[in-house]
Design an enzyme around this catalytic site. Structure first.
Site, PDB file in Angstrom:
ATOM      1  N   TYR A 279     149.676  24.786  73.317  1.00 19.36           N
ATOM      2  CA  TYR A 279     150.945  24.153  73.196  1.00 19.36           C
ATOM      3  C   TYR A 279     151.607  24.320  74.314  1.00 19.36           C
ATOM      4  O   TYR A 279     152.546  25.180  74.701  1.00 19.36           O
ATOM      5  CB  TYR A 279     152.039  24.796  72.006  1.00 19.36           C
TER       6      TYR A 279
ATOM      7  N   PHE B 190     152.204  20.929  58.772  1.00 24.02           N
ATOM      8  CA  PHE B 190     152.873  19.666  58.767  1.00 24.02           C
ATOM      9  C   PHE B 190     153.538  19.932  57.407  1.00 24.02           C
ATOM     10  O   PHE B 190     153.122  18.967  56.476  1.00 24.02           O
ATOM     11  CB  PHE B 190     151.908  18.235  58.754  1.00 24.02           C
ATOM     12  N   PRO B 191     154.237  20.678  56.687  1.00 27.24           N
ATOM     13  CA  PRO B 191     154.850  20.943  55.566  1.00 27.24           C
ATOM     14  C   PRO B 191     155.641  19.597  55.127  1.00 27.24           C
ATOM     15  O   PRO B 191     155.759  19.733  54.078  1.00 27.24           O
ATOM     16  CB  PRO B 191     155.342  22.228  55.675  1.00 27.24           C
TER      17      PRO B 191
ATOM     18  N   GLY C 290     155.214  16.631  56.435  1.00 31.15           N
ATOM     19  CA  GLY C 290     154.264  15.544  56.926  1.00 31.15           C
ATOM     20  C   GLY C 290     154.440  15.400  58.587  1.00 31.15           C
ATOM     21  O   GLY C 290     155.297  15.935  59.132  1.00 31.15           O
TER      22      GLY C 290
ATOM     23  N   LEU D 271     159.376  11.350  53.354  1.00 32.72           N
ATOM     24  CA  LEU D 271     159.883  12.223  52.563  1.00 32.72           C
ATOM     25  C   LEU D 271     161.254  11.548  52.184  1.00 32.72           C
ATOM     26  O   LEU D 271     161.694  11.733  50.929  1.00 32.72           O
ATOM     27  CB  LEU D 271     160.011  13.595  52.895  1.00 32.72           C
TER      28      LEU D 271
END
Length: 289
Positions: A59, A208-209, A211, A221
């Protein structure tokens, strides 16, 4: 609300954690736009009780890990209860592309890069992240991770982006602490894997809890009528309801929502206080695709 702590390798952690993927620059590449703000997010997370931080050396590369070290390794050591979870199996191309790095030599180099950039002698938990395009047998990659564990460079082994068959094969070869796969209230293609982790007593950490921001997940959401209705009832946001649903879905779920904003961080952490009732859960259970 279910139990809000989880025993990870003999050490309790709060189930609401933090993902560092959004701290580097756009595309998870290069330095953040606001270095001080990125440090403030990490420090505020710990102040709020977060003691599970998810990261990866690629990252940035190095950026997320460097920020974690700068923000949280005050006085030369991290908080005693902090668990930093990283992953191996990927690298970044010069054009910022995401590439597999699953050969044993690449995994070993990745482990050393994480040890260096985080400033630690042993990695708390390493997820073996499978990335498309590799021609290395899964068992060979897992064996390399197990060797690093035997050498004391890794404490716990996890898996990421795997299927049920790979999980079952891995359990026959090495002790596995948990799995990290794509899963949220609207996207439940990994339901079988979620249930397999529950059967085996393993942690399940959805990435991606809320999305993926790359595919408009948070907007989906925000526009979902069921989430909106329940959010209004609880004086919350749809994103908070989505996180609360995950925490209710199983005691083995660990959350790592990411952000580069202190305000958004505080909103995410506050989702752990939302008590969904049976009607809420029934409605939310019914919307998963």
């Amino acid at each position: 609300m279910a139990n809000m702590t989880y025993d990870l390798g003999g050490r309790p952690i709060n189930r609401m954690g933090f993902g560092a993927m959004q701290l580097p620059g756009p595309g998870v590449w290069g330095p953040p736009k606001d270095h001080a703000a990125a440090l403030a997010v990490l420090r505020r997370a710990v102040e709020l009780g977060v003691n599970h931080v998810d990261t990866a050396q690629y990252y940035g590369p190095d950026v997320a890990n460097d920020l974690i070290r700068e923000a949280l390794r005050a006085g030369g050591s991290y908080p005693d209860d902090l668990r930093i979870v990283t992953k191996l199996g990927g690298r970044r191309g010069e054009d910022a592309s995401w590439l597999p790095a699953l050969a044993p030599a690449e995994l070993r180099a990745g482990a050393e890069d994480n040890l260096r950039s985080l400033g630690v002698e042993r990695l708390d938990l390493v997820n073996l992240r499978l990335i498309e395009g590799a021609d290395v047998p899964f068992e060979e990659s897992l064996g390399a991770i197990a060797d690093l564990r035997d050498e004391g460079k890794i404490e716990l082994i996890g898996l990421s982006n795997v299927g049920v068959e790979q999980l079952e094969a891995a359990l026959a070869l090495a002790p596995i602490a948990g799995v990290q796969n794509h899963y949220n209230v609207l996207e439940r293609g990994e339901q079988a894997l979620f249930e397999a982790c529950a059967r085996h007593g393993l942690a399940f950490t959805p990435f991606f809890p809320l999305g993926s921001a790359f595919t408009g997940g948070p907007a989906k959401l925000a526009s979902n009528t069921v989430l909106l209705e329940i959010a209004t009832k609880h004086e919350a946001t749809p994103a908070q309801i989505a996180l609360a649903w995950l925490l209710h879905a199983g005691d083995h779920i660990l959350l790592i929502p990411g952000t580069s904003s202190v305000a958004h961080l505080e909103e995410n952490v506050a989702a752990a206080e939302i008590e969904l009732d049976a009607d809420d859960l029934a409605s939310l259970d019914a919307i998963g695709g």
